[in-house]
Design an enzyme around this catalytic site. Sequence first.
Site, PDB file in Angstrom:
ATOM      1  N   TYR A 152       6.027   2.537  -0.921  1.00 14.92           N
ATOM      2  CA  TYR A 152       4.864   3.218  -0.346  1.00 14.92           C
ATOM      3  C   TYR A 152       5.202   4.658   0.015  1.00 14.92           C
ATOM      4  O   TYR A 152       4.451   5.589  -0.299  1.00 14.92           O
ATOM      5  CB  TYR A 152       4.387   2.446   0.886  1.00 14.92           C
ATOM      6  CG  TYR A 152       3.068   2.903   1.447  1.00 14.92           C
ATOM      7  CD1 TYR A 152       1.867   2.429   0.921  1.00 14.92           C
ATOM      8  CD2 TYR A 152       3.002   3.795   2.512  1.00 14.92           C
ATOM      9  CE1 TYR A 152       0.648   2.829   1.440  1.00 14.92           C
ATOM     10  CE2 TYR A 152       1.785   4.203   3.035  1.00 14.92           C
ATOM     11  CZ  TYR A 152       0.611   3.724   2.497  1.00 14.92           C
ATOM     12  OH  TYR A 152      -0.600   4.129   3.002  1.00 14.92           O
ATOM     13  N   SER A 180      -0.926   9.815   3.239  1.00 15.41           N
ATOM     14  CA  SER A 180      -0.575   9.036   4.420  1.00 15.41           C
ATOM     15  C   SER A 180       0.382   9.863   5.255  1.00 15.41           C
ATOM     16  O   SER A 180       1.031  10.796   4.750  1.00 15.41           O
ATOM     17  CB  SER A 180       0.116   7.727   4.000  1.00 15.41           C
ATOM     18  OG  SER A 180       0.716   7.065   5.096  1.00 15.41           O
TER      19      SER A 180
END
Length: 257
Positions: free
Chosen positions: A152, A139
């Site tokens: 995350y 990401s």
Amino acid sequence: MSLKGKTAVITGSNSGIGLGVARELAKAGADVVLNSFTDRDEDHKLAEDLGAELGVTARYIKADMSKGDECRALIEQAGRCDILVNNAGIQHVAPIDQFPGDKWDAIIAINMNSNFHTMAAALPKMREAGWGRVVNVASAHGLTASPFKAAYVAAKHGVVGMTKTVALETAEEPITCNAICPGYVLTPLVEAQIPDTMKEYDMSREDVVRNVLLARQPSKNFATTEQIGGTAVFLCSDAAAQITGTTISVDGGWTAL
């Protein structure tokens, strides 16, 4: 960029980015194994239809990516695993002092630990076959941070680090390991959030997309699942044989800021 004769295992691939990657790999000729934690008739039908449409063998295998033994069992049940795409992931947003411990554990398990288990199980198969490609879907948050996303961000930074380590361990073999770092991608999940966000901010769809969802994405355009899949196909091709241990950002300029 033909991948005919190769078998690709894509985790978290019955929708969204994972399904988009599976489709592009199948278009390039790879047989594909779809995966998620459910075991519904529609999951198996999805794989059956994909295979029929694109002329490849497509199967669905249930495995819960929060459980290491199931991650490894997925690879064993797949039989072959020339291409491994680690895509499964979940998200939770909260300040770190209010972050639920169970959410932290689940995000770390699914977004990061699963990559360890699947790679550990897949590498021997790639070595036996004499060829392999690992593509970890990290990401933009694997390269930079945002508030309220501690688990995350930690997990995706971990994926990037693990990618580099595996690349070094396989550097003299015909195996590569790289990470794709998407920014915001227009998936059915994101699309479903737009109406509620419009109501919350009393904004038009265009303003919500541009000024809320894509506030940090300079292009002001979503990436698409096809683009993420196309990047994965490139990383699996002969053209990328000397690309290993790196990240490719598909983020509309997010990490250029």
